[in-house]
Design a protein around this motif. Structure first.
Motif, PDB file in Angstrom:
ATOM      1  N   VAL A   1      -2.758   0.278   6.840  1.00  0.00           N
ATOM      2  CA  VAL A   1      -2.825   1.688   7.220  1.00  0.00           C
ATOM      3  C   VAL A   1      -4.044   1.819   8.118  1.00  0.00           C
ATOM      4  CG1 VAL A   1      -3.055   4.058   6.414  1.00  0.00           C
ATOM      5  CG2 VAL A   1      -1.826   2.379   5.012  1.00  0.00           C
TER       6      VAL A   1
ATOM      7  N   ALA B   1       0.441   5.249   1.284  1.00  0.00           N
ATOM      8  CA  ALA B   1      -0.447   6.085   2.096  1.00  0.00           C
ATOM      9  C   ALA B   1       0.136   7.483   2.263  1.00  0.00           C
ATOM     10  CB  ALA B   1      -0.667   5.458   3.466  1.00  0.00           C
TER      11      ALA B   1
ATOM     12  N   VAL C   1      -5.145   6.163   0.499  1.00  0.00           N
ATOM     13  CA  VAL C   1      -4.434   4.897   0.355  1.00  0.00           C
ATOM     14  C   VAL C   1      -4.654   4.347  -1.047  1.00  0.00           C
ATOM     15  CG1 VAL C   1      -4.112   2.563   1.256  1.00  0.00           C
ATOM     16  CG2 VAL C   1      -4.754   4.419   2.817  1.00  0.00           C
TER      17      VAL C   1
ATOM     18  N   LEU D   1       0.831  -1.196   0.000  1.00  0.00           N
ATOM     19  CA  LEU D   1       0.000   0.000   0.000  1.00  0.00           C
ATOM     20  C   LEU D   1       0.870   1.252   0.000  1.00  0.00           C
ATOM     21  CD1 LEU D   1      -2.601  -1.061   2.726  1.00  0.00           C
ATOM     22  CD2 LEU D   1      -2.732  -1.421   0.247  1.00  0.00           C
TER      23      LEU D   1
END
Length: 304
Positions: free
Chosen positions: A150, A128, A267, A126
């Protein structure tokens, strides 16, 4: 598979496992490998090897061997994924969902991997970033990589958060909860699992949104595609005392950033996957059966 020749070593920061590190470096050198050890004060008593920074490891090695638990591997993965350096984990933690090499099999397993007998697995990560209220996207700090998850949550445990969730420009819902976990498939066996989230196979390109203790019981986890952009916007009264609102974005449980009313957490899928190296015969479902104790107490054993 291509054999490895230049190997980096990253150890657990707080309590380095010196016997395993010593054995690791000895096996690597006996296989003719160049050994580079992270220049970490916690590893000051570790076996000799050329000491380099984490950035130098990412630029110089073919493989990084991580000694510790999943937390140590998460920390290393955020550094190595952008450089496309694969990771091999030696488990000296508790669960070991990702660090799957056992210290007692270190010599034989490492020798096989170094000679090219291994399996590779690419996992989605991911990306973020925090978008501050009233600021432009151009003003936002560079995004951070997350391997597991996250998390938006309120550090003040006596008060819930109010926040909106969006997918791209499509409004999902208004939530009142202790927070929200946005996890990758890898992170679906971590904090999100404790929150009632779904298990996702690591080959998927997807994210799960898992509310933490929602006020509305129908506020359930959902799974969205990895190509989507998810945004959580912190709500509430701007005059709320700071003691009441202590909203925080946390990455992999290791990096935190404070949030204010109107701030958003965005995200998306990371640009580069995390590449893991496994011994031949690795099975994700075998890991789940072992770690989650599936089928324990049943007499029937399935063999392939």
């Amino acid at each position: 598979m291509t054999p490895f020749r230049s190997i980096g070593v990253i150890g657990k920061r707080r309590e380095p496992h010196l016997p395993t590190l010593a054995s690791l470096c000895q096996v690597l050198r006996s296989q003719g490998c160049e050994v580079l050890v992270e220049d970490n004060p916690a590893l000051s008593d570790a076996p000799a090897g050329r000491r380099v920074s984490r950035d130098e490891l990412a630029r110089s090695v073919d493989l990084v061997v991580v000694v510790g638990g999943d937390g140590t591997l998460l920390d290393a993965g955020r550094s190595m994924a952008p450089a496309a350096v694969p990771l091999l984990g030696v488990n000296q933690g508790r669960l070991g969902f990702m660090a799957d090499l056992l210290p007692e099999h270190l010599a034989e397993s490492l020798a096989a991997v170094i000679q090219g007998e291994y399996e590779t697995e690419d996992r989605m990560v991911l990306s973020a970033r925090v978008l501050r209220a009233g600021g432009s996207t151009a003003d936002a700090a560079p995004p951070r990589i997350a391997i597991n998850d996250v998390v938006l949550r309120n550090q003040a445990s006596i008060r819930m958060l109010e926040f909106e969730s969006w997918m791209d420009d499509d409004f999902i819902s208004l939530h009142r909860a202790d927070g929200m976990i946005i996890c990758s498939p890898t992170g679906s066996t971590a904090y999100a699992l404790s929150g009632g989230g779904p298990l996702m196979h690591p080959s998927l390109q997807a994210m799960a949104l898992v509310p933490i203790c929602p006020h509305t019981l129908s506020d359930r986890p959902i799974v969205v595609g990895g190509e989507q952009r998810v945004r959580l916007v912190v709500g509430g009264d701007e005059q709320m005392p700071t003691t009441s609102l202590q909203a925080t974005m946390t990455i992999d449980g290791q990096i935190s950033e404070s949030l204010a009313v109107g701030d958003a957490v965005e995200v998306t899928r990371g640009d580069a996957p995390l590449r893991l190296i496994h011994p031949v015969g690795y099975s994700y479902f075998a890991i789940l059966r072992n770690k989650l104790r599936w089928g324990r107490g049943q007499e029937a054993v399935i063999e392939r």
